[in-house]
Write a protein that holds these residues in place. Structure first.
Motif, PDB file in Angstrom:
ATOM      1  N   LEU A 164      -2.582   1.579  13.000  1.00 45.87           N
ATOM      2  CA  LEU A 164      -2.134   2.642  13.896  1.00 45.87           C
ATOM      3  C   LEU A 164      -2.909   3.920  13.646  1.00 45.87           C
ATOM      4  O   LEU A 164      -3.452   4.534  14.551  1.00 45.87           O
ATOM      5  CB  LEU A 164      -0.640   2.906  13.689  1.00 45.87           C
ATOM      6  CG  LEU A 164       0.343   1.905  14.277  1.00 45.87           C
ATOM      7  CD1 LEU A 164       1.753   2.242  13.823  1.00 45.87           C
ATOM      8  CD2 LEU A 164       0.263   1.922  15.792  1.00 45.87           C
ATOM      9  N   SER A 176       3.183   6.588  14.847  1.00 43.46           N
ATOM     10  CA  SER A 176       3.866   5.867  13.771  1.00 43.46           C
ATOM     11  C   SER A 176       5.329   5.631  14.115  1.00 43.46           C
ATOM     12  O   SER A 176       5.867   4.537  13.896  1.00 43.46           O
ATOM     13  CB  SER A 176       3.753   6.666  12.469  1.00 43.46           C
ATOM     14  OG  SER A 176       2.401   6.862  12.101  1.00 43.46           O
ATOM     15  N   ALA A 177       5.974   6.657  14.655  1.00 41.55           N
ATOM     16  CA  ALA A 177       7.386   6.519  15.015  1.00 41.55           C
ATOM     17  C   ALA A 177       7.574   5.479  16.113  1.00 41.55           C
ATOM     18  O   ALA A 177       8.538   4.704  16.100  1.00 41.55           O
ATOM     19  CB  ALA A 177       7.950   7.866  15.447  1.00 41.55           C
ATOM     20  N   ALA A 210       5.970   2.854  16.515  1.00 44.04           N
ATOM     21  CA  ALA A 210       5.834   1.515  15.930  1.00 44.04           C
ATOM     22  C   ALA A 210       6.936   1.220  14.919  1.00 44.04           C
ATOM     23  O   ALA A 210       6.876   0.209  14.218  1.00 44.04           O
ATOM     24  CB  ALA A 210       4.471   1.379  15.270  1.00 44.04           C
ATOM     25  N   GLY A 211       7.914   2.132  14.824  1.00 47.45           N
ATOM     26  CA  GLY A 211       9.022   1.910  13.905  1.00 47.45           C
ATOM     27  C   GLY A 211       8.713   2.219  12.459  1.00 47.45           C
ATOM     28  O   GLY A 211       9.459   1.813  11.563  1.00 47.45           O
ATOM     29  N   GLN A 212       7.618   2.948  12.205  1.00 41.53           N
ATOM     30  CA  GLN A 212       7.233   3.275  10.832  1.00 41.53           C
ATOM     31  C   GLN A 212       7.863   4.606  10.434  1.00 41.53           C
ATOM     32  O   GLN A 212       7.366   5.665  10.783  1.00 41.53           O
ATOM     33  CB  GLN A 212       5.712   3.343  10.714  1.00 41.53           C
ATOM     34  CG  GLN A 212       5.010   2.034  10.996  1.00 41.53           C
ATOM     35  CD  GLN A 212       5.358   0.974   9.969  1.00 41.53           C
ATOM     36  OE1 GLN A 212       5.391   1.233   8.777  1.00 41.53           O
ATOM     37  NE2 GLN A 212       5.624  -0.231  10.434  1.00 41.53           N
ATOM     38  N   ASP A 213       8.965   4.551   9.703  1.00 40.31           N
ATOM     39  CA  ASP A 213       9.621   5.783   9.270  1.00 40.31           C
ATOM     40  C   ASP A 213       9.051   6.311   7.969  1.00 40.31           C
ATOM     41  O   ASP A 213       9.415   7.390   7.505  1.00 40.31           O
ATOM     42  CB  ASP A 213      11.126   5.559   9.130  1.00 40.31           C
ATOM     43  CG  ASP A 213      11.461   4.531   8.048  1.00 40.31           C
ATOM     44  OD1 ASP A 213      10.600   3.675   7.772  1.00 40.31           O
ATOM     45  OD2 ASP A 213      12.576   4.595   7.512  1.00 40.31           O
ATOM     46  N   CYS A 214       8.143   5.555   7.363  1.00 34.97           N
ATOM     47  CA  CYS A 214       7.544   5.973   6.099  1.00 34.97           C
ATOM     48  C   CYS A 214       6.084   5.520   6.083  1.00 34.97           C
ATOM     49  O   CYS A 214       5.793   4.358   6.360  1.00 34.97           O
ATOM     50  CB  CYS A 214       8.311   5.365   4.922  1.00 34.97           C
ATOM     51  SG  CYS A 214       7.688   5.865   3.299  1.00 34.97           S
ATOM     52  N   VAL A 215       5.176   6.436   5.788  1.00 38.72           N
ATOM     53  CA  VAL A 215       3.753   6.098   5.720  1.00 38.72           C
ATOM     54  C   VAL A 215       3.190   6.562   4.383  1.00 38.72           C
ATOM     55  O   VAL A 215       3.700   7.503   3.771  1.00 38.72           O
ATOM     56  CB  VAL A 215       2.959   6.743   6.882  1.00 38.72           C
ATOM     57  CG1 VAL A 215       3.406   6.195   8.221  1.00 38.72           C
ATOM     58  CG2 VAL A 215       3.094   8.266   6.859  1.00 38.72           C
TER      59      VAL A 215
END
Length: 328
Positions: free
Chosen positions: A70, A85-86, A88-93
């Motif tokens: 991403l 990121s949000a 794609a459901g990514q709450d933590c990177v």
């Protein structure tokens, strides 16, 4: 069917179901028609225009394939990257730790800005200027220290700062005067000089070095020299050490609105102001008629740096000259 609800069952051929924006389409449906294009007649709907397969339907995973990147490494996270990121459901990177920085200014004559001055003293411009330049989400300014032009005081200050930071930025003390101690202190602490001195005006004494795991950038003490060398050397260095993927420096050719003269032999860099396009749509610039590395009061009214080539001493009006806008 409102958004957020689960479909109640599949659609049979030749049937329709009312659906709201954002709701999942029932199994068996292959298109969505906007309400404005439909006329309801009892239990029937009349379509005012042709319907195409997959019309107004967003498919799961249509933007990115599973496993694709991403946001590539080295990209500074801003609203666009966080939105991707949000989505794609990514709450933590995973991110790099903030770069730890320290600013060290020197000079017996330098006093904190706003304090009472005695004869021969001046206010500190470099520390607040660099503090503003170095402050970002990717950095942490650990300390700001001022020392007198004394080799012992300089050595003690640098020895205390080096283990705590990734980058030490100093102002003053890098020229060839009797009170310029920075390079000698770096070497006394077991450090090395990567380069010292460049063919630029202002900023000739700028120096880059390293002590252990700490990088050291030695800027000249005159405020305009410190500002110019930070723009040219400090900002790219900060990007590299922060892990930010470097993009091309946004330089371009502009047209001199007035003739400019300077002493040949070194590339001279002057803050300049854009003053609108010429008849061919090219940006025009105007700069001060001369250069004084201690004068900085009009810097806020400029838009970037103008590069006067070393091989000529006069550039007539209308000459094309390289220009680097100030950038974040």
């Amino acid at each position: 069917m409102p958004a957020g609800s689960a479909p109640q069952g599949p659609l049979c051929p030749g049937t329709a179901h009312r659906i709201f924006t954002g709701a999942p389409v029932p199994e068996g449906s292959d298109a969505v028609v906007m309400q404005e294009d439909v006329v309801r007649d009892g239990d029937f709907v009349v379509l005012n225009r042709a319907v195409h397969p997959a019309q107004h339907i967003r498919f799961a995973g249509e933007e990115r394939e599973a496993g694709s990147a991403l946001v590539p490494p080295g990209v500074l996270l801003g609203p666009r990257e966080i939105a991707a990121s949000a989505a794609a459901g990514q709450d933590c990177v995973a991110v790099r730790p903030r770069l730890r920085l320290a600013i060290l200014t020197s000079g017996d004559e330098v006093r904190e800005s706003g304090s009472d001055l005695s004869e021969g003293e001046i206010w500190d411009v470099n520390a607040p200027m660099l503090q503003a330049a170095l402050t970002s989400p990717a950095t942490e300014i650990v300390d700001i220290v001022h020392v007198a032009d004394n080799p012992g005081a300089v050595l003690r200050a640098i020895a205390a700062l080096v283990p705590r930071v990734d980058l030490l930025v100093t102002c003053g003390g890098v020229s060839v005067g009797e009170e310029d101690h920075m390079k000698q202190v770096i070497h006394a602490l077991g450090g090395e000089t990567l380069f010292s001195g460049v063919a630029l005006k202002p900023g000739k004494p700028v120096t880059l070095g390293r002590v252990g795991n700490c990088h050291w950038l030695g800027l000249p003490g005159n405020p305009l020299s410190a500002f110019v060398t930070w723009q040219l050397f400090g900002k790219p260095l900060l990007q590299v050490l922060s892990g930010v993927a470097r993009s091309a420096v946004p330089r371009r050719m502009v047209v001199l609105n007035e003739a400019v003269s300077h002493k040949a032999g070194r590339c001279e860099i002057r803050p300049a102001r854009l003053c609108g396009p010429d008849m061919q749509g090219r940006d025009r610039v105007i700069c001060e008629p001369g250069l004084n590395s201690a004068r900085i009061a009009s810097l806020h009214a400029t838009d970037g740096l103008l590069f006067l080539p070393s091989e000529v001493d006069h550039l007539p009006q209308g000459s094309l000259v390289e220009f680097q806008p100030f950038y974040d």
